[in-house]
Design a protein around this motif. Structure first.
Motif, PDB file in Angstrom:
ATOM      1  N   LEU A 107       0.683 102.233  57.267  1.00 50.59           N
ATOM      2  CA  LEU A 107       0.501 100.895  57.823  1.00 50.59           C
ATOM      3  C   LEU A 107      -0.981 100.566  57.824  1.00 50.59           C
ATOM      4  O   LEU A 107      -1.807 101.416  58.176  1.00 50.59           O
ATOM      5  N   SER A 108      -1.321  99.339  57.453  1.00 50.07           N
ATOM      6  CA  SER A 108      -2.714  98.913  57.513  1.00 50.07           C
ATOM      7  C   SER A 108      -2.774  97.454  57.951  1.00 50.07           C
ATOM      8  O   SER A 108      -1.908  96.647  57.582  1.00 50.07           O
ATOM      9  N   ASN A 109      -3.779  97.157  58.743  1.00 50.37           N
ATOM     10  CA  ASN A 109      -3.963  95.793  59.240  1.00 50.37           C
ATOM     11  C   ASN A 109      -4.271  94.846  58.093  1.00 50.37           C
ATOM     12  O   ASN A 109      -5.011  95.192  57.178  1.00 50.37           O
ATOM     13  N   GLN A 110      -3.703  93.669  58.172  1.00 46.95           N
ATOM     14  CA  GLN A 110      -3.955  92.582  57.239  1.00 46.95           C
ATOM     15  C   GLN A 110      -4.268  91.340  58.064  1.00 46.95           C
ATOM     16  O   GLN A 110      -3.932  91.287  59.254  1.00 46.95           O
ATOM     17  N   PRO A 111      -4.893  90.321  57.469  1.00 48.93           N
ATOM     18  CA  PRO A 111      -5.272  89.137  58.251  1.00 48.93           C
ATOM     19  C   PRO A 111      -4.128  88.516  59.080  1.00 48.93           C
ATOM     20  O   PRO A 111      -4.343  88.110  60.207  1.00 48.93           O
ATOM     21  N   ASN A 112      -2.914  88.509  58.541  1.00 45.59           N
ATOM     22  CA  ASN A 112      -1.797  87.890  59.264  1.00 45.59           C
ATOM     23  C   ASN A 112      -0.706  88.886  59.636  1.00 45.59           C
ATOM     24  O   ASN A 112       0.460  88.529  59.731  1.00 45.59           O
ATOM     25  N   GLY A 113      -1.056  90.141  59.828  1.00 47.95           N
ATOM     26  CA  GLY A 113      -0.042  91.136  60.168  1.00 47.95           C
ATOM     27  C   GLY A 113      -0.419  92.496  59.639  1.00 47.95           C
ATOM     28  O   GLY A 113      -1.493  92.998  59.909  1.00 47.95           O
ATOM     29  N   CYS A 114       0.503  93.089  58.850  1.00 48.06           N
ATOM     30  CA  CYS A 114       0.205  94.413  58.305  1.00 48.06           C
ATOM     31  C   CYS A 114       0.877  94.624  56.966  1.00 48.06           C
ATOM     32  O   CYS A 114       1.883  93.992  56.641  1.00 48.06           O
ATOM     33  N   LEU A 115       0.290  95.544  56.199  1.00 52.55           N
ATOM     34  CA  LEU A 115       0.900  96.018  54.974  1.00 52.55           C
ATOM     35  C   LEU A 115       1.675  97.279  55.342  1.00 52.55           C
ATOM     36  O   LEU A 115       1.130  98.206  55.940  1.00 52.55           O
ATOM     37  N   PHE A 116       2.952  97.292  54.996  1.00 44.88           N
ATOM     38  CA  PHE A 116       3.876  98.371  55.334  1.00 44.88           C
ATOM     39  C   PHE A 116       4.284  99.025  54.013  1.00 44.88           C
ATOM     40  O   PHE A 116       4.902  98.391  53.170  1.00 44.88           O
ATOM     41  N   VAL A 117       3.895 100.281  53.823  1.00 43.12           N
ATOM     42  CA  VAL A 117       4.158 100.982  52.572  1.00 43.12           C
ATOM     43  C   VAL A 117       4.980 102.237  52.858  1.00 43.12           C
ATOM     44  O   VAL A 117       4.678 102.988  53.780  1.00 43.12           O
ATOM     45  N   LEU A 118       5.994 102.446  52.052  1.00 43.42           N
ATOM     46  CA  LEU A 118       6.783 103.679  52.088  1.00 43.42           C
ATOM     47  C   LEU A 118       6.651 104.321  50.717  1.00 43.42           C
ATOM     48  O   LEU A 118       6.916 103.676  49.692  1.00 43.42           O
ATOM     49  N   LYS A 119       6.232 105.581  50.709  1.00 43.47           N
ATOM     50  CA  LYS A 119       6.159 106.352  49.470  1.00 43.47           C
ATOM     51  C   LYS A 119       7.081 107.548  49.627  1.00 43.47           C
ATOM     52  O   LYS A 119       6.983 108.276  50.612  1.00 43.47           O
ATOM     53  N   GLU A 120       7.952 107.721  48.653  1.00 43.14           N
ATOM     54  CA  GLU A 120       8.793 108.908  48.650  1.00 43.14           C
ATOM     55  C   GLU A 120       8.465 109.724  47.417  1.00 43.14           C
ATOM     56  O   GLU A 120       8.535 109.213  46.293  1.00 43.14           O
ATOM     57  N   LYS A 121       8.071 110.989  47.638  1.00 44.02           N
ATOM     58  CA  LYS A 121       7.879 111.905  46.525  1.00 44.02           C
ATOM     59  C   LYS A 121       9.235 112.536  46.264  1.00 44.02           C
ATOM     60  O   LYS A 121       9.810 113.191  47.133  1.00 44.02           O
ATOM     61  N   ILE A 122       9.756 112.273  45.085  1.00 45.20           N
ATOM     62  CA  ILE A 122      11.080 112.748  44.700  1.00 45.20           C
ATOM     63  C   ILE A 122      10.906 113.930  43.757  1.00 45.20           C
ATOM     64  O   ILE A 122      10.327 113.792  42.676  1.00 45.20           O
ATOM     65  N   LEU A 176       4.664  93.108  53.031  1.00 46.35           N
ATOM     66  CA  LEU A 176       3.635  92.455  53.824  1.00 46.35           C
ATOM     67  C   LEU A 176       4.361  91.762  54.972  1.00 46.35           C
ATOM     68  O   LEU A 176       5.202  90.881  54.746  1.00 46.35           O
ATOM     69  N   LEU A 177       4.101  92.220  56.185  1.00 47.85           N
ATOM     70  CA  LEU A 177       4.822  91.726  57.362  1.00 47.85           C
ATOM     71  C   LEU A 177       3.893  90.907  58.251  1.00 47.85           C
ATOM     72  O   LEU A 177       2.735  91.280  58.450  1.00 47.85           O
ATOM     73  N   ASN A 178       4.406  89.836  58.792  1.00 46.59           N
ATOM     74  CA  ASN A 178       3.635  88.981  59.702  1.00 46.59           C
ATOM     75  C   ASN A 178       3.759  89.476  61.139  1.00 46.59           C
ATOM     76  O   ASN A 178       4.049  88.694  62.047  1.00 46.59           O
ATOM     77  N   HIS A 179       3.539  90.758  61.315  1.00 52.12           N
ATOM     78  CA  HIS A 179       3.647  91.393  62.628  1.00 52.12           C
ATOM     79  C   HIS A 179       2.530  92.424  62.742  1.00 52.12           C
ATOM     80  O   HIS A 179       2.141  93.024  61.741  1.00 52.12           O
ATOM     81  N   PRO A 180       2.040  92.666  63.946  1.00 57.41           N
ATOM     82  CA  PRO A 180       0.953  93.639  64.106  1.00 57.41           C
ATOM     83  C   PRO A 180       1.412  95.067  63.808  1.00 57.41           C
ATOM     84  O   PRO A 180       2.582  95.417  63.979  1.00 57.41           O
TER      85      PRO A 180
END
Length: 159
Positions: free
Chosen positions: A91-106, A19-23
């Motif tokens: 990436l998805s907008n959150q009230p104070n920035g964005c949720l940053f998700v990385l998924k790796e299919k191994i 969870l990042l405090n950046h757009p």
């Protein structure tokens, strides 16, 4: 926070969340802008930013591995091949920035898997630090996370 590693059909999935405090726009630029990419992953370059386009990985010996972009939704999804695996950023907008998700299919767990997971973990931490105007010691951080991912992989593969 460690990635969640789960067994899925035909392999495993590692899911990292920050969870990042950046757009979203600012975070997205670190994934797609060739001026910013080398700051967190020096071997990557976007060649063609479109579905079916290419991201190149510099092998360091004069050759490049081409990774196909499988899905692209501007400022929301970037998914591409990674050898036999698939890497997906969301990436998805959150009230104070964005949720940053990385998924790796191994596809297959190998002795190298904990190294890769620690590498992704540190890369995400580096992006976060860059956005915050900070720096981190990549090598020291990697050593810490590598040991943790060795244990996580052991847990998942023994289930």
């Amino acid at each position: 926070m460690l990635a969640r590693i789960t067994k899925i059909e035909n392999g495993y999935r590692a899911t990292f969340e920050r969870l990042l405090n950046h757009p979203v726009e600012e975070v997205w630029s670190y994934l797609t802008d060739n001026e910013k990419l080398p700051r967190w992953f020096s071997e990557l370059r976007v060649d063609e930013l479109r579905e079916g386009g290419v991201i190149k990985f510099d092998m360091g010996n004069g050759t490049f591995e081409e990774m196909e972009i499988l899905e692209l939704k501007n400022q929301a999804v970037l998914e591409y091949t990674w050898g036999d695996d698939i890497v997906r950023f969301e990436l998805s907008n959150q009230p104070n920035g964005c949720l940053f998700v990385l998924k790796e299919k191994i596809t297959k767990i190998t002795d190298h898997t904990p190294r890769d997971l620690a590498g992704w973990h540190v890369c995400l931490d580096v992006i976060h630090a860059l956005l915050d105007g900070r720096t981190i010691d990549r090598k020291e951080e990697w050593k810490i996370w590598y040991e943790k991912y060795v244990k996580e992989i052991e847990k998942v593969t023994q289930q």
